[in-house]
Design a protein around this motif. Structure first.
Motif, PDB file in Angstrom:
ATOM      1  N   TYR A  73      19.527  23.127 -35.118  1.00  0.00           N
ATOM      2  CA  TYR A  73      18.855  22.171 -34.234  1.00  0.00           C
ATOM      3  C   TYR A  73      19.413  20.769 -34.469  1.00  0.00           C
ATOM      4  O   TYR A  73      19.918  20.452 -35.541  1.00  0.00           O
ATOM      5  CB  TYR A  73      17.339  22.197 -34.427  1.00  0.00           C
ATOM      6  N   TYR A  74      19.319  19.979 -33.415  1.00  0.00           N
ATOM      7  CA  TYR A  74      19.727  18.573 -33.512  1.00  0.00           C
ATOM      8  C   TYR A  74      18.518  17.759 -33.911  1.00  0.00           C
ATOM      9  O   TYR A  74      17.406  17.984 -33.429  1.00  0.00           O
ATOM     10  CB  TYR A  74      20.287  18.080 -32.172  1.00  0.00           C
ATOM     11  N   LYS A  75      18.757  16.804 -34.796  1.00  0.00           N
ATOM     12  CA  LYS A  75      17.661  15.959 -35.255  1.00  0.00           C
ATOM     13  C   LYS A  75      17.864  14.530 -34.751  1.00  0.00           C
ATOM     14  O   LYS A  75      18.981  14.095 -34.447  1.00  0.00           O
ATOM     15  CB  LYS A  75      17.574  15.971 -36.779  1.00  0.00           C
ATOM     16  N   TYR A  76      16.757  13.811 -34.645  1.00  0.00           N
ATOM     17  CA  TYR A  76      16.813  12.392 -34.329  1.00  0.00           C
ATOM     18  C   TYR A  76      17.327  11.636 -35.551  1.00  0.00           C
ATOM     19  O   TYR A  76      17.157  12.098 -36.682  1.00  0.00           O
ATOM     20  CB  TYR A  76      15.420  11.860 -33.973  1.00  0.00           C
ATOM     21  N   PRO A  77      17.922  10.474 -35.347  1.00  0.00           N
ATOM     22  CA  PRO A  77      18.373   9.687 -36.497  1.00  0.00           C
ATOM     23  C   PRO A  77      17.176   9.148 -37.275  1.00  0.00           C
ATOM     24  O   PRO A  77      16.068   9.051 -36.726  1.00  0.00           O
ATOM     25  CB  PRO A  77      19.170   8.545 -35.853  1.00  0.00           C
ATOM     26  N   PRO A  78      17.403   8.770 -38.521  1.00  0.00           N
ATOM     27  CA  PRO A  78      16.307   8.173 -39.288  1.00  0.00           C
ATOM     28  C   PRO A  78      15.989   6.779 -38.762  1.00  0.00           C
ATOM     29  O   PRO A  78      16.820   6.144 -38.109  1.00  0.00           O
ATOM     30  CB  PRO A  78      16.876   8.098 -40.711  1.00  0.00           C
ATOM     31  N   VAL A  79      14.791   6.309 -39.041  1.00  0.00           N
ATOM     32  CA  VAL A  79      14.448   4.913 -38.747  1.00  0.00           C
ATOM     33  C   VAL A  79      15.075   4.083 -39.858  1.00  0.00           C
ATOM     34  O   VAL A  79      14.774   4.281 -41.041  1.00  0.00           O
ATOM     35  CB  VAL A  79      12.920   4.707 -38.689  1.00  0.00           C
ATOM     36  N   LEU A  80      15.966   3.185 -39.465  1.00  0.00           N
ATOM     37  CA  LEU A  80      16.714   2.404 -40.449  1.00  0.00           C
ATOM     38  C   LEU A  80      15.936   1.165 -40.877  1.00  0.00           C
ATOM     39  O   LEU A  80      15.236   0.550 -40.072  1.00  0.00           O
ATOM     40  CB  LEU A  80      18.072   2.009 -39.871  1.00  0.00           C
ATOM     41  N   THR A  81      16.081   0.831 -42.154  1.00  0.00           N
ATOM     42  CA  THR A  81      15.459  -0.361 -42.741  1.00  0.00           C
ATOM     43  C   THR A  81      16.455  -0.961 -43.722  1.00  0.00           C
ATOM     44  O   THR A  81      17.503  -0.375 -43.995  1.00  0.00           O
ATOM     45  CB  THR A  81      14.169   0.008 -43.506  1.00  0.00           C
ATOM     46  N   ASP A  82      16.101  -2.104 -44.291  1.00  0.00           N
ATOM     47  CA  ASP A  82      16.957  -2.681 -45.329  1.00  0.00           C
ATOM     48  C   ASP A  82      17.005  -1.786 -46.564  1.00  0.00           C
ATOM     49  O   ASP A  82      18.014  -1.739 -47.260  1.00  0.00           O
ATOM     50  CB  ASP A  82      16.457  -4.084 -45.711  1.00  0.00           C
ATOM     51  N   ALA A  83      15.925  -1.063 -46.825  1.00  0.00           N
ATOM     52  CA  ALA A  83      15.884  -0.166 -47.986  1.00  0.00           C
ATOM     53  C   ALA A  83      16.659   1.125 -47.728  1.00  0.00           C
ATOM     54  O   ALA A  83      17.125   1.760 -48.668  1.00  0.00           O
ATOM     55  CB  ALA A  83      14.433   0.158 -48.349  1.00  0.00           C
ATOM     56  N   ALA A  84      16.784   1.522 -46.465  1.00  0.00           N
ATOM     57  CA  ALA A  84      17.537   2.721 -46.070  1.00  0.00           C
ATOM     58  C   ALA A  84      18.415   2.343 -44.880  1.00  0.00           C
ATOM     59  O   ALA A  84      18.103   2.670 -43.738  1.00  0.00           O
ATOM     60  CB  ALA A  84      16.583   3.854 -45.726  1.00  0.00           C
ATOM     61  N   PRO A  85      19.541   1.641 -45.141  1.00  0.00           N
ATOM     62  CA  PRO A  85      20.322   1.039 -44.058  1.00  0.00           C
ATOM     63  C   PRO A  85      21.460   1.884 -43.498  1.00  0.00           C
ATOM     64  O   PRO A  85      22.154   1.429 -42.589  1.00  0.00           O
ATOM     65  CB  PRO A  85      20.893  -0.210 -44.725  1.00  0.00           C
ATOM     66  N   ASN A  86      21.662   3.093 -44.002  1.00  0.00           N
ATOM     67  CA  ASN A  86      22.859   3.846 -43.627  1.00  0.00           C
ATOM     68  C   ASN A  86      22.562   5.023 -42.708  1.00  0.00           C
ATOM     69  O   ASN A  86      21.557   5.707 -42.854  1.00  0.00           O
ATOM     70  CB  ASN A  86      23.575   4.347 -44.880  1.00  0.00           C
ATOM     71  N   TYR A  87      23.476   5.229 -41.788  1.00  0.00           N
ATOM     72  CA  TYR A  87      23.472   6.367 -40.879  1.00  0.00           C
ATOM     73  C   TYR A  87      24.920   6.572 -40.468  1.00  0.00           C
ATOM     74  O   TYR A  87      25.654   5.609 -40.223  1.00  0.00           O
ATOM     75  CB  TYR A  87      22.576   6.073 -39.663  1.00  0.00           C
TER      76      TYR A  87
END
Length: 192
Positions: free
Chosen positions: A124-138
């Motif tokens: 399955y395809y997933k949505y991207p994560p919600v990005l923040t300064d604490a989790a900035p990478n995609y």
């Protein structure tokens, strides 16, 4: 670039620190837009669904069993090349064929099998994560960062009443996104 760097760049472009929340929201919206416009293999999750005890049907709870589920890519009997197809009807009727079929109803994927099995291979395809300064990478920020930056900037420029800068940024976003998508598609083609 990462999320924090893109937000910082848009702040410098707009010179509007009061719009920081809008900028963060629009960067995430741009990431969601570009990742949803195509079925990128980097967003594909492959897993196995256990059917305990072995049987003929399974109900998968989308919210609890599948992380950031967007849509089904494939479903097949575990270890075999026997695929399970989506029901092609908008309504389930009494004469609707349901064997080796799946359909989504509410927050569940309902799977009906012709033969008993203990597991299914599921992609399955997933949505991207919600990005923040604490989790900035995609992953998409590595190659499509300019399209994401320009699309988000375009919306912010429009919100502050700068239509000319908004239109220019959207044109730049479209060009950058087209190049990224073209590179991605060509990079995934293989001679057979």
């Amino acid at each position: 670039m990462n999320f924090t760097e893109i937000v910082t760049e848009i702040l410098a472009m707009t010179k509007r620190p009061d719009k920081i929340l809008s900028i963060r929201r629009e960067v995430n919206a741009a990431v969601l837009y570009y990742s949803s416009e195509n079925d990128y293999r980097r967003d594909l999750v492959e897993t196995s669904l256990a059917i305990t005890p072995a049987g003929y049907e399974l109900i998968v709870d989308i919210a609890n069993d599948l992380t950031r589920f967007r849509k089904v890519s494939y479903m097949k009997y575990g270890g075999l090349k026997v695929y399970i197809d989506e029901v092609q009807s908008l309504r389930l009727t009494k004469d609707c064929e349901l064997l080796n079929k799946w359909y989504i109803s509410g927050d569940s994927i309902n799977i009906k099998l012709k033969n008993s099995t203990s597991s299914l291979d599921f992609g399955y395809y997933k949505y991207p994560p919600v990005l923040t300064d604490a989790a900035p990478n995609y992953w998409m920020l590595n190659g499509n960062w300019n399209a994401i930056l320009q699309r988000a900037a375009s919306v912010v420029f429009n919100d502050i009443g700068d239509a000319q800068s908004s239109q220019k940024a959207m044109a730049l976003a479209s060009d950058a996104a087209m190049i990224f998508k073209s590179d991605y598609i060509r990079g995934n083609q293989h001679d057979g």
